[in-house]
Design an enzyme around this catalytic site. Sequence first.
Site, PDB file in Angstrom:
ATOM      1  CG  ASP A   8      -1.607   1.272   1.487  1.00  0.00           C
ATOM      2  OD1 ASP A   8      -2.316   1.733   0.570  1.00  0.00           O
ATOM      3  OD2 ASP A   8      -1.423   1.852   2.574  1.00  0.00           O
ATOM      4  CG  ASP A  10      -1.524   7.782   0.330  1.00  0.00           C
ATOM      5  OD1 ASP A  10      -0.945   8.857   0.448  1.00  0.00           O
ATOM      6  OD2 ASP A  10      -1.945   7.349  -0.763  1.00  0.00           O
ATOM      7  CG  ASP A 212      -2.510   2.465   6.243  1.00  0.00           C
ATOM      8  OD1 ASP A 212      -2.959   3.527   6.707  1.00  0.00           O
ATOM      9  OD2 ASP A 212      -2.504   2.225   5.021  1.00  0.00           O
TER      10      ASP A 212
END
EC number: 3.6.1.-
Length: 272
Positions: A8, A10, A212
């Site tokens: 991922d 960001d 996240d």
Amino acid sequence: MYRLAAFDMDGTLLTPDHRIGPETLAALNQLIDRDMVVTFATGRHYLDAQPIMAKLGLQGYLITGNGTRVYDKQGQQLHATDLPADVAEEVLHTQWQTPASLHVFRDEGWLTNLAVPEMLQAHHLSGFHFQLTDLQRLPALGNSKVCFCGPHDALVELQAQLHAHFAQRVDLCFSAYECLEVLPLGCNKGAALEKLSGHLGMTLADCMAFGDAMNDKEMLASVGHGVVMGNALPQLKALLPDLPVIGHCEKQAVAHYLQHWLRSPRSPYTPV
């Protein structure tokens, strides 16, 4: 042990100010030097993610739009999924009871009828910018996803409206605390990574992944080795309690984890 690493962007690879640290960049290049397939799996648009990778001198596969698009290292589109025309029409033409702004993503870019300048801060590396347009006039075909952006509590209320309206016709996902996405049914990063790994002659068991947010859930749960960021949403940690949790993206925790893993892939890791 693993042949592909998916990241991922960001909140995972990128620091909170949407930059990539030197240690992280060095660790990614180490993976590439060891012939691992590096893949970036993001909610961002291709026109946003690809320039970031190019500026960093990185070449990898790209999963964009939370799984709606998959690209090879040369930018060739390998897979695309759009919202069904009737769903897109209903999302765009229904008067939802919400203060959230509405944003539509198509291959040509990011379209909205409301300028939200503060949203551009996350795109300073790429220069990606919204295009102001009348969303009511958009074609029903070719819309990969729709995003509602606003206060989290308002989005939770909107999520209930969308669930009641669409039932099982779409997938809804919080890609960030203040961003709720309407995606084609069955479309997520995990499903896209499965398509990509199959294209490369691998299975998900050959992959490791880092994330996240809730839009990383399927990917982290389905790979051979999923890793959760220390700054991850509490809901994600609660849903994936068996996965290792590392440090914060601000401290380049992915780099520290990879450096440890590259030295001794089977030994325990202590978060930094």
